[in-house]
Design an enzyme around this catalytic site. Structure first.
Site, PDB file in Angstrom:
ATOM      1  N   ARG A 255     -56.992 -37.592  76.068  1.00  0.00           N
ATOM      2  CA  ARG A 255     -55.489 -38.506  75.151  1.00  0.00           C
ATOM      3  C   ARG A 255     -56.078 -38.254  74.386  1.00  0.00           C
ATOM      4  NH1 ARG A 255     -52.719 -42.488  73.527  1.00  0.00           N
ATOM      5  NH2 ARG A 255     -50.543 -43.447  75.065  1.00  0.00           N
TER       6      ARG A 255
ATOM      7  N   GLU B 276     -23.657 -36.652  71.305  1.00  0.00           N
ATOM      8  CA  GLU B 276     -23.285 -36.174  72.571  1.00  0.00           C
ATOM      9  C   GLU B 276     -23.478 -36.999  73.934  1.00  0.00           C
ATOM     10  OE1 GLU B 276     -26.514 -32.891  72.971  1.00  0.00           O
ATOM     11  OE2 GLU B 276     -28.201 -34.725  72.138  1.00  0.00           O
TER      12      GLU B 276
ATOM     13  N   TYR C 201     -37.839 -28.725  78.693  1.00  0.00           N
ATOM     14  CA  TYR C 201     -37.670 -28.389  80.191  1.00  0.00           C
ATOM     15  C   TYR C 201     -36.463 -27.459  80.366  1.00  0.00           C
ATOM     16  CZ  TYR C 201     -34.134 -31.783  80.018  1.00  0.00           C
ATOM     17  OH  TYR C 201     -32.856 -32.773  80.272  1.00  0.00           O
TER      18      TYR C 201
ATOM     19  N   ARG D  55     -33.197 -20.265  75.140  1.00  0.00           N
ATOM     20  CA  ARG D  55     -33.395 -21.575  74.144  1.00  0.00           C
ATOM     21  C   ARG D  55     -34.831 -22.059  75.295  1.00  0.00           C
ATOM     22  NH1 ARG D  55     -28.838 -25.947  76.439  1.00  0.00           N
ATOM     23  NH2 ARG D  55     -30.520 -26.286  78.252  1.00  0.00           N
TER      24      ARG D  55
ATOM     25  N   LYS E 157     -35.277 -29.001  73.909  1.00  0.00           N
ATOM     26  CA  LYS E 157     -35.501 -29.731  75.195  1.00  0.00           C
ATOM     27  C   LYS E 157     -36.842 -30.724  75.600  1.00  0.00           C
ATOM     28  CE  LYS E 157     -32.527 -29.001  79.375  1.00  0.00           C
ATOM     29  NZ  LYS E 157     -31.306 -29.843  78.586  1.00  0.00           N
TER      30      LYS E 157
END
Length: 285
Positions: free
Chosen positions: A100, A180, A33, A52, A148
């Site tokens: 799956r 972080e 995301y 990014r 991310k």
């Protein structure tokens, strides 16, 4: 006004915006995301967020179904359709729908691309005026934090644990050093006035706001030290702050109950917040 979502090329009201229960983002967290801030109806640091996104997609072998121009057009269109003046655009990209299986589906499987907005007055942030407190917690996330991904369960758990301790957020610690915050980059200002922030690696996300703030600080003649720092070093710092796309620059005034500096937002932190907002707002597209 009901929000309008973008789902795989369609513009849909929130009540109709859906993805399959077999989407790998839902089943396997197989997704990435990005979050782009909107000010004055314009996109803040969009090019860096788009870059990014491309990097995250490459690292996981995900295909972005829009080209560069198309992706920008969708961001502008969703801003206009939702009459968004201030807030955020969230983009989520998954590997798509497949039965799956731990193995990836065939490469030709269409990816799932969703965008939605959140209205928020990002300029008026009480935390930026008074500072936040953070609790130190172990960093138990997976090893590729430079990507991310939507794997946000542990940061959510850490956030809730921090709140249970009376803090606003958590700073995560691994091998004796701060990595972080739950969803932001962590910074301190040393007693000598150097801006210290963790050097980039797989251990943390390459923050877009982080990079801009370091650039702005360097241009002002502030010494930058990109290195790991310890919790004790953070507690004895002159100033501390976090950076993120949705909060810009926010001071940290207490760490595990220990007052940072004089317990008020520091001058450098305040200056960097104003400088960031002024410069990035003027350059927004």
């Amino acid at each position: 006004m009901a929000r309008i979502f973008y789902v795989n090329g369609d513009w849909l009201p929130e009540s109709e915006a859906k993805v399959s229960v077999l989407d790998r983002g839902f089943l396997m967290a197989d997704a990435i995301y990005e979050v782009t801030c909107v000010l004055d109806g314009k996109l803040v640091e969009y090019a860096n967020h788009a870059a990014r996104l491309q990097r995250s997609a490459r690292e996981l072998g995900l295909r972005i179904p829009l080209d560069e121009a198309g992706l920008l057009a969708v961001h502008r269109e969703i801003t206009a359709r939702n009459q968004l003046d201030q807030g955020m655009i969230y983009l989520q990209l998954t590997r798509g729908v497949a039965d799956r299986d731990f193995a990836y589906p065939p490469e030709e499987t269409p990816p799932t691309l969703v965008l939605f907005t959140q209205a928020k007055n990002v300029l008026e942030n009480h935390a930026a005026e008074v500072g936040i407190s953070v609790a130190l917690l172990p960093d138990l996330r997976w090893g590729r934090r430079d990507i991310k991904t939507i794997q946000l369960l542990y940061p959510s758990m850490a956030k809730m644990e921090a709140k249970s301790r009376g803090a606003d957020d958590a700073w995560l610690v691994e091998d004796g050093h701060v990595t972080e915050a739950c969803a932001a980059s962590a910074h301190i200002v040393s007693a000598e006035g150097a801006l210290v922030t963790r050097d980039l690696s797989h251990a943390l996300l390459p923050g877009i706001t982080r990079a801009s703030v370091l650039e702005l600080a360097a241009a002002r003649g502030i010494r930058i030290e990109e290195r790991a720092f310890t919790p004790d070093e953070a507690k004895s710092a002159r100033e501390a702050f976090i950076t993120s796309a949705t909060n810009f620059v926010v001071p940290v005034t207490r760490i595990d109950g220990v007052q940072i500096g004089d317990g008020r937002p520091g001058d450098l932190t305040r200056d960097l917040r104003k400088l960031y907002i002024d410069t990035r707002r003027a350059a927004a597209v």
